[in-house]
Design a protein around this motif. Sequence first.
Motif, PDB file in Angstrom:
ATOM      1  N   SER A  53       0.835  -1.209   0.000  1.00 11.30           N
ATOM      2  CA  SER A  53       0.000   0.000   0.000  1.00 11.30           C
ATOM      3  C   SER A  53       0.868   1.257   0.000  1.00 11.30           C
ATOM      4  CB  SER A  53      -0.943  -0.004   1.214  1.00 11.30           C
ATOM      5  OG  SER A  53      -0.205  -0.107   2.421  1.00 11.30           O
ATOM      6  N   HIS A  54       2.028   1.196   0.678  1.00 10.44           N
ATOM      7  CA  HIS A  54       2.944   2.338   0.672  1.00 10.44           C
ATOM      8  C   HIS A  54       3.408   2.636  -0.755  1.00 10.44           C
ATOM      9  CE1 HIS A  54       3.117   1.264   4.923  1.00 10.44           C
ATOM     10  NE2 HIS A  54       3.717   2.410   5.179  1.00 10.44           N
ATOM     11  N   ALA A  55       3.733   1.576  -1.498  1.00 13.34           N
ATOM     12  CA  ALA A  55       4.231   1.747  -2.873  1.00 13.34           C
ATOM     13  C   ALA A  55       3.178   2.384  -3.772  1.00 13.34           C
ATOM     14  CB  ALA A  55       4.660   0.401  -3.443  1.00 13.34           C
ATOM     15  N   ILE A  56       1.916   1.997  -3.572  1.00  9.72           N
ATOM     16  CA  ILE A  56       0.835   2.578  -4.379  1.00  9.72           C
ATOM     17  C   ILE A  56       0.639   4.036  -3.990  1.00  9.72           C
ATOM     18  CG2 ILE A  56      -1.609   2.439  -4.985  1.00  9.72           C
ATOM     19  CD1 ILE A  56      -1.449  -0.587  -4.308  1.00  9.72           C
ATOM     20  N   ALA A  57       0.572   4.310  -2.684  1.00  8.64           N
ATOM     21  CA  ALA A  57       0.347   5.679  -2.209  1.00  8.64           C
ATOM     22  C   ALA A  57       1.472   6.616  -2.640  1.00  8.64           C
ATOM     23  CB  ALA A  57       0.208   5.690  -0.687  1.00  8.64           C
ATOM     24  N   ARG A  82      -6.591  -5.214   9.316  1.00  9.59           N
ATOM     25  CA  ARG A  82      -5.932  -4.033   9.888  1.00  9.59           C
ATOM     26  C   ARG A  82      -4.416  -4.119   9.754  1.00  9.59           C
ATOM     27  NH1 ARG A  82      -7.237  -0.258  14.340  1.00  9.59           N
ATOM     28  NH2 ARG A  82      -5.267   0.719  14.906  1.00  9.59           N
ATOM     29  N   ASP A  83      -3.826  -3.084   9.140  1.00 11.40           N
ATOM     30  CA  ASP A  83      -2.377  -2.962   9.040  1.00 11.40           C
ATOM     31  C   ASP A  83      -2.040  -1.566   8.529  1.00 11.40           C
ATOM     32  OD1 ASP A  83       0.182  -3.882   9.410  1.00 11.40           O
ATOM     33  OD2 ASP A  83       0.300  -4.984   7.526  1.00 11.40           O
ATOM     34  N   HIS A  84      -0.894  -1.057   8.901  1.00  7.34           N
ATOM     35  CA  HIS A  84      -0.387   0.239   8.406  1.00  7.34           C
ATOM     36  C   HIS A  84      -1.339   1.412   8.648  1.00  7.34           C
ATOM     37  CE1 HIS A  84       2.752  -2.134   6.672  1.00  7.34           C
ATOM     38  NE2 HIS A  84       1.974  -2.690   5.781  1.00  7.34           N
ATOM     39  N   PHE A 123      -8.849   2.807   7.989  1.00  7.43           N
ATOM     40  CA  PHE A 123      -8.936   1.560   7.227  1.00  7.43           C
ATOM     41  C   PHE A 123      -9.445   1.833   5.810  1.00  7.43           C
ATOM     42  CE2 PHE A 123     -11.023  -2.286   5.712  1.00  7.43           C
ATOM     43  CZ  PHE A 123     -10.064  -3.251   5.968  1.00  7.43           C
ATOM     44  N   ASP A 124     -10.380   2.766   5.672  1.00 12.20           N
ATOM     45  CA  ASP A 124     -10.919   3.094   4.341  1.00 12.20           C
ATOM     46  C   ASP A 124      -9.830   3.617   3.418  1.00 12.20           C
ATOM     47  OD1 ASP A 124     -13.380   2.290   5.186  1.00 12.20           O
ATOM     48  OD2 ASP A 124     -14.284   4.291   5.268  1.00 12.20           O
ATOM     49  N   ASN A 125      -8.945   4.443   3.948  1.00 12.15           N
ATOM     50  CA  ASN A 125      -7.827   4.934   3.133  1.00 12.15           C
ATOM     51  C   ASN A 125      -6.928   3.788   2.695  1.00 12.15           C
ATOM     52  OD1 ASN A 125      -8.659   7.569   3.437  1.00 12.15           O
ATOM     53  ND2 ASN A 125      -7.208   8.054   5.076  1.00 12.15           N
ATOM     54  N   TYR A 126      -6.667   2.878   3.637  1.00  8.20           N
ATOM     55  CA  TYR A 126      -5.836   1.696   3.352  1.00  8.20           C
ATOM     56  C   TYR A 126      -6.468   0.863   2.239  1.00  8.20           C
ATOM     57  CZ  TYR A 126      -3.510  -2.802   4.483  1.00  8.20           C
ATOM     58  OH  TYR A 126      -2.812  -3.981   4.445  1.00  8.20           O
ATOM     59  N   ARG A 127      -7.769   0.584   2.360  1.00  6.42           N
ATOM     60  CA  ARG A 127      -8.498  -0.199   1.352  1.00  6.42           C
ATOM     61  C   ARG A 127      -8.476   0.505  -0.008  1.00  6.42           C
ATOM     62  NH1 ARG A 127     -14.274   0.566   2.508  1.00  6.42           N
ATOM     63  NH2 ARG A 127     -13.778   2.477   1.371  1.00  6.42           N
ATOM     64  N   ASP A 170     -13.201 -12.615   1.099  1.00  7.80           N
ATOM     65  CA  ASP A 170     -12.934 -11.384   1.817  1.00  7.80           C
ATOM     66  C   ASP A 170     -13.993 -10.351   1.430  1.00  7.80           C
ATOM     67  OD1 ASP A 170     -11.655  -8.577   2.119  1.00  7.80           O
ATOM     68  OD2 ASP A 170     -10.260  -9.871   3.212  1.00  7.80           O
ATOM     69  N   LYS A 171     -14.550  -9.653   2.418  1.00 12.53           N
ATOM     70  CA  LYS A 171     -15.637  -8.721   2.126  1.00 12.53           C
ATOM     71  C   LYS A 171     -15.198  -7.573   1.214  1.00 12.53           C
ATOM     72  CE  LYS A 171     -14.939  -6.021   6.387  1.00 12.53           C
ATOM     73  NZ  LYS A 171     -15.567  -5.570   7.650  1.00 12.53           N
ATOM     74  N   ASN A 172     -13.888  -7.356   1.107  1.00 13.63           N
ATOM     75  CA  ASN A 172     -13.383  -6.318   0.217  1.00 13.63           C
ATOM     76  C   ASN A 172     -12.934  -6.860  -1.142  1.00 13.63           C
ATOM     77  OD1 ASN A 172     -13.346  -3.771   1.925  1.00 13.63           O
ATOM     78  ND2 ASN A 172     -12.273  -5.194   3.271  1.00 13.63           N
ATOM     79  N   GLY A 173     -13.069  -8.169  -1.326  1.00  8.47           N
ATOM     80  CA  GLY A 173     -12.603  -8.792  -2.559  1.00  8.47           C
ATOM     81  C   GLY A 173     -13.255  -8.228  -3.808  1.00  8.47           C
TER      82      GLY A 173
END
Length: 482
Positions: A182-186, A205-207, A214-218, A240-243
């Motif tokens: 996620s860091h690389a994408i951001a 949950r991470d980072h 969490f929404d920003n992470y997703r 996964d509910k976000n899949g």
Amino acid sequence: MILSKLLEVIEPIEVIGETNKEIKGLHFDSRKIGEGDLFVAQVGTAVDGHTFIDGCVEKGAAAVVLSDRAFMHDAKDVTYILVENTDKALGLLASKWFGEPSKALTLVGVTGTNGKTTIATLLYKLVRALGHKAGLLSTVVNYIEDEAVAATHTTPDAIELNGLLRRMVDAGCEYAFMEVSSHAIAQERIAGLDFDGALFTNLTRDHIDYHKTFDNYRDTKKRLFDGLKKSAFAVTNKDDKNGLVMTQNCQAEVKTYSTRSLADYKAQILEEGFEGMMLSINGKEVFVPLVGRFNVSNLLCIYGAALCLGFEELEVLRVLSTLKPVNGRFETIRSPKGWTAIVDYAHTPDAVDNVIQTIREIKKEGAKLITVVGCGGNRDKGKRPMMAQIAKKGSEQLILTSDNPRDEEPAAILNDMKAGLTEEELRSTLVIEDREAAIQTACTLAQKGDVILVAGKGHEDYQIIKGVKHHFDDHEQVRKHL
């Protein structure tokens, strides 16, 4: 390369100076700038690269890419290129500088919270086993065919990343598999890359220390799929509910995998032990030397990606049956005394829970699970009590210890973890700050049939304590105290 040629891939707001000049090197690190180089001034979380522009000019920089107009000057020998986002500009320029190597490869990115390393690494091994040259960019190690290159980040910076991809092309690689953090994408490290496929594992949950919510992470993870071309493919985890959220705006062909519902790729466990699992994948039986329901999902993702890449199904299943666990991912060590140790990289609440549940499903009735776990310093503090709570709930004996304290006091991290336990739970929990002593204690307590889980560091062979890096390997420690 001529500067005007380089600038074709970005859309400058303004350019001051000559563009018909030779650029000798591309850097975002001011310490590396030499005569005739192009410096890209990035705005980091701790340091603003714009403050180093004058120093780069003094060292002979031929051109500067920047996003703050206040640092532009009408200098005769230096060209200033004003852009909206220097992070994105760096990614695009790096790709151009190295001859757009991602376009010469079949590039597949893997993103999600857990499972990225296993999926990317085993895909790399599978494709090579099927007779094709391939490269790997992962948390553990990078590979250019069979040449190992040390990995410092899950996803390297844009210049290093494109340099590695160029070396893969030059080595004759057809495929490249990479973990996409996620860091690389951001931070736009993957800007300019031409992905032929993207895989989603799961989201927990991470980072949150970096992304804040969490929404920003997703939503950051989702950007990988939003940017796919129509001719690409996406394979996503329907369990996964976000899949399916990941692929909502995806132009590519979308395939799903699941262990619980209807999907393009399905699997179930027929038999399971510490040596591996007998699975049914899309109706075909195969034994794999990996363990755990989370690995069933990982294998389904690999299977689906391989089919999307055009490989023959039975050949894919044949190779899957030969693939060994990745370093530090549910690695098994047997004791002569009859107990088993599992070394795993699990460093999020969900990952710890998955590994513990897997062990409980396999271990013999009456056998104890002894869990040794800590949390990293300078990272998301909110997950610390959660990890302790999950580990306590699933273990007969819990030992809290240090992970990588980094710049934090180990005792403060342990106090954060202890906050997730009740007073009664704390009375039966051992808190041993020294990680070696914690592992030694677990080995001493273990009896025949018991299982020790050493979680959090996996493949890492170091500890960072007060900013100093020390050698430390969980595998070595377990074997030392067998």
